[in-house]
Design a protein around this motif. Structure first.
Motif, PDB file in Angstrom:
ATOM      1  N   GLY A  21     -43.228 -43.638 -47.383  1.00  0.00           N
ATOM      2  CA  GLY A  21     -42.947 -44.609 -46.238  1.00  0.00           C
ATOM      3  C   GLY A  21     -43.297 -44.267 -45.042  1.00  0.00           C
ATOM      4  O   GLY A  21     -43.356 -43.294 -44.813  1.00  0.00           O
ATOM      5  N   GLN A  22     -43.038 -45.438 -44.113  1.00  0.00           N
ATOM      6  CA  GLN A  22     -43.133 -45.028 -42.644  1.00  0.00           C
ATOM      7  C   GLN A  22     -41.860 -45.148 -42.168  1.00  0.00           C
ATOM      8  O   GLN A  22     -40.916 -46.153 -42.365  1.00  0.00           O
ATOM      9  N   VAL A  23     -41.280 -44.360 -41.209  1.00  0.00           N
ATOM     10  CA  VAL A  23     -40.174 -44.395 -40.686  1.00  0.00           C
ATOM     11  C   VAL A  23     -40.261 -45.270 -39.707  1.00  0.00           C
ATOM     12  O   VAL A  23     -41.173 -45.317 -38.741  1.00  0.00           O
ATOM     13  N   ILE A  24     -39.306 -46.211 -39.604  1.00  0.00           N
ATOM     14  CA  ILE A  24     -39.120 -47.305 -38.713  1.00  0.00           C
ATOM     15  C   ILE A  24     -38.191 -47.344 -37.550  1.00  0.00           C
ATOM     16  O   ILE A  24     -38.097 -47.538 -36.427  1.00  0.00           O
ATOM     17  N   ALA A  25     -37.222 -46.459 -37.918  1.00  0.00           N
ATOM     18  CA  ALA A  25     -35.804 -46.042 -36.857  1.00  0.00           C
ATOM     19  C   ALA A  25     -35.082 -44.802 -37.608  1.00  0.00           C
ATOM     20  O   ALA A  25     -35.236 -44.521 -38.830  1.00  0.00           O
ATOM     21  N   SER A  26     -34.308 -44.063 -36.536  1.00  0.00           N
ATOM     22  CA  SER A  26     -33.800 -42.920 -36.813  1.00  0.00           C
ATOM     23  C   SER A  26     -32.411 -42.881 -36.040  1.00  0.00           C
ATOM     24  O   SER A  26     -32.386 -43.584 -35.090  1.00  0.00           O
ATOM     25  N   TYR A  27     -31.435 -42.358 -37.030  1.00  0.00           N
ATOM     26  CA  TYR A  27     -29.919 -42.600 -36.462  1.00  0.00           C
ATOM     27  C   TYR A  27     -29.261 -41.176 -36.615  1.00  0.00           C
ATOM     28  O   TYR A  27     -29.678 -40.372 -37.627  1.00  0.00           O
ATOM     29  N   THR A  28     -28.539 -40.760 -35.819  1.00  0.00           N
ATOM     30  CA  THR A  28     -27.722 -39.862 -35.922  1.00  0.00           C
ATOM     31  C   THR A  28     -26.481 -39.967 -36.920  1.00  0.00           C
ATOM     32  O   THR A  28     -25.934 -38.790 -37.367  1.00  0.00           O
ATOM     33  N   ASN A  29     -26.253 -41.019 -37.631  1.00  0.00           N
ATOM     34  CA  ASN A  29     -25.138 -41.211 -38.522  1.00  0.00           C
ATOM     35  C   ASN A  29     -25.564 -42.260 -39.499  1.00  0.00           C
ATOM     36  O   ASN A  29     -26.612 -43.182 -39.259  1.00  0.00           O
ATOM     37  N   TYR A  30     -25.164 -41.945 -40.725  1.00  0.00           N
ATOM     38  CA  TYR A  30     -25.518 -43.097 -41.765  1.00  0.00           C
ATOM     39  C   TYR A  30     -25.201 -44.395 -41.825  1.00  0.00           C
ATOM     40  O   TYR A  30     -25.798 -45.380 -41.880  1.00  0.00           O
ATOM     41  N   ALA A  31     -24.008 -44.555 -40.772  1.00  0.00           N
ATOM     42  CA  ALA A  31     -23.532 -45.899 -40.702  1.00  0.00           C
ATOM     43  C   ALA A  31     -24.462 -46.753 -39.886  1.00  0.00           C
ATOM     44  O   ALA A  31     -24.865 -47.930 -40.175  1.00  0.00           O
ATOM     45  N   GLY A  32     -25.083 -46.056 -39.122  1.00  0.00           N
ATOM     46  CA  GLY A  32     -26.167 -46.822 -37.963  1.00  0.00           C
ATOM     47  C   GLY A  32     -27.323 -47.080 -38.867  1.00  0.00           C
ATOM     48  O   GLY A  32     -27.980 -48.236 -38.851  1.00  0.00           O
ATOM     49  N   VAL A 146     -34.490 -44.549 -41.494  1.00  0.00           N
ATOM     50  CA  VAL A 146     -34.882 -45.706 -42.356  1.00  0.00           C
ATOM     51  C   VAL A 146     -36.678 -45.832 -42.496  1.00  0.00           C
ATOM     52  O   VAL A 146     -37.140 -45.850 -41.435  1.00  0.00           O
ATOM     53  N   VAL A 147     -36.896 -45.918 -43.650  1.00  0.00           N
ATOM     54  CA  VAL A 147     -38.267 -45.918 -44.079  1.00  0.00           C
ATOM     55  C   VAL A 147     -38.668 -47.054 -44.821  1.00  0.00           C
ATOM     56  O   VAL A 147     -37.628 -47.508 -45.571  1.00  0.00           O
ATOM     57  N   VAL A 148     -39.820 -47.601 -44.611  1.00  0.00           N
ATOM     58  CA  VAL A 148     -39.922 -48.987 -45.416  1.00  0.00           C
ATOM     59  C   VAL A 148     -41.747 -48.523 -46.050  1.00  0.00           C
ATOM     60  O   VAL A 148     -42.251 -47.702 -45.499  1.00  0.00           O
ATOM     61  N   ARG A 149     -42.029 -49.413 -46.856  1.00  0.00           N
ATOM     62  CA  ARG A 149     -43.565 -49.526 -47.402  1.00  0.00           C
ATOM     63  C   ARG A 149     -44.467 -49.653 -46.232  1.00  0.00           C
ATOM     64  O   ARG A 149     -44.061 -50.478 -45.202  1.00  0.00           O
ATOM     65  N   PRO A 150     -45.381 -48.785 -46.136  1.00  0.00           N
ATOM     66  CA  PRO A 150     -46.461 -49.006 -44.835  1.00  0.00           C
ATOM     67  C   PRO A 150     -46.719 -50.382 -44.590  1.00  0.00           C
ATOM     68  O   PRO A 150     -47.122 -50.743 -43.329  1.00  0.00           O
ATOM     69  N   ASP A 151     -47.114 -51.326 -45.455  1.00  0.00           N
ATOM     70  CA  ASP A 151     -47.732 -52.409 -45.127  1.00  0.00           C
ATOM     71  C   ASP A 151     -46.463 -53.551 -44.574  1.00  0.00           C
ATOM     72  O   ASP A 151     -46.750 -54.484 -43.974  1.00  0.00           O
ATOM     73  N   LEU A 152     -45.232 -53.111 -44.531  1.00  0.00           N
ATOM     74  CA  LEU A 152     -43.970 -53.753 -44.070  1.00  0.00           C
ATOM     75  C   LEU A 152     -43.464 -53.311 -42.867  1.00  0.00           C
ATOM     76  O   LEU A 152     -42.664 -53.663 -42.159  1.00  0.00           O
ATOM     77  N   ALA A 153     -44.232 -52.007 -42.499  1.00  0.00           N
ATOM     78  CA  ALA A 153     -43.480 -51.399 -41.584  1.00  0.00           C
ATOM     79  C   ALA A 153     -43.340 -52.009 -40.185  1.00  0.00           C
ATOM     80  O   ALA A 153     -42.273 -52.100 -39.415  1.00  0.00           O
ATOM     81  N   GLU A 154     -44.505 -52.662 -39.625  1.00  0.00           N
ATOM     82  CA  GLU A 154     -44.483 -53.326 -38.516  1.00  0.00           C
ATOM     83  C   GLU A 154     -43.529 -54.430 -38.248  1.00  0.00           C
ATOM     84  O   GLU A 154     -42.688 -54.642 -37.238  1.00  0.00           O
ATOM     85  N   ARG A 155     -43.378 -55.306 -39.103  1.00  0.00           N
ATOM     86  CA  ARG A 155     -42.359 -56.168 -39.309  1.00  0.00           C
ATOM     87  C   ARG A 155     -41.059 -55.756 -39.277  1.00  0.00           C
ATOM     88  O   ARG A 155     -40.083 -56.280 -38.671  1.00  0.00           O
ATOM     89  N   ALA A 156     -40.628 -54.693 -40.014  1.00  0.00           N
ATOM     90  CA  ALA A 156     -39.511 -54.087 -40.098  1.00  0.00           C
ATOM     91  C   ALA A 156     -39.088 -53.274 -38.639  1.00  0.00           C
ATOM     92  O   ALA A 156     -38.043 -53.746 -38.318  1.00  0.00           O
ATOM     93  N   ARG A 157     -40.070 -52.687 -37.958  1.00  0.00           N
ATOM     94  CA  ARG A 157     -39.995 -52.075 -36.852  1.00  0.00           C
ATOM     95  C   ARG A 157     -39.474 -53.255 -35.840  1.00  0.00           C
ATOM     96  O   ARG A 157     -38.580 -53.172 -35.031  1.00  0.00           O
TER      97      ARG A 157
END
Length: 165
Positions: A21-32, A146-157
């Motif tokens: 998967g592609q990383v669409i966002a990173s967080y310092t805590n699980y809740a984020g 947060v990672v998603v399938r590459p073909d959905l990454a742009e939409r998720a981002r």
């Protein structure tokens, strides 16, 4: 058959998103990270194509206090009380007279407390001072991606980008 009412893909092994998967966002805590996936779900994103991946894992053990023979016995007594109460209630179901039922419950409670205290104390003594403290442990990550399938990454981002505004 088991699992027939689940949505498609639920509970079934999916793609290895942690590696593909592609990383669409990173967080310092699980809740984020959880909040981001919830936001995606609220906006009808196919979240079955999403994963939360913890990076740089470490085990953290928080020491709560010193363990003594008395504390070990008290903890054992508390556990034994619940077990004894359960056994007393179970046996009380078969009691013919009302006062017989109450007597069985009380005796189960008393024996549970006594046995639990004894086993707690014996367990403490068996360790011979090798672990004289009480603690809790957990696995934590320094970052949650947060990672998603590459073909959905742009939409998720794009969706998650609106969350952070």
């Amino acid at each position: 058959m088991f699992g027939q009412n689940l949505p498609p893909g639920a509970g079934a092994p999916g793609p290895d998103l942690a590696n593909t998967g592609q990383v669409i966002a990173s967080y310092t805590n699980y809740a984020g990270a959880q909040r981001a996936v919830d936001y995606l779900s609220d906006h009808e994103f196919p979240v079955e194509n999403t994963a939360i991946v913890g990076a740089d894992l470490r085990m953290v053990e928080n020491v709560l206090g010193r363990l003594t023979a008395g504390k070990a016995a008290a903890s054992g007594a508390a556990s034994g009380a619940w077990f004894g109460l359960m056994i007393g209630l179970f046996l009380g179901i078969f009691a013919v007279r009302a006062h017989g039922w109450l007597w069985l419950v009380l005796m189960g409670l008393v024996w549970g407390i006594a046995a639990g205290a004894l086993f707690g104390w014996l367990g403490y003594k068996a360790l011979g001072g090798r672990r004289d403290f009480v603690s809790t442990s957990q696995i934590v990550a320094s970052r949650y991606d947060v990672v998603v399938r590459p073909d959905l990454a742009e939409r998720a981002r794009n969706l998650v980008g609106r969350l952070e505004l």
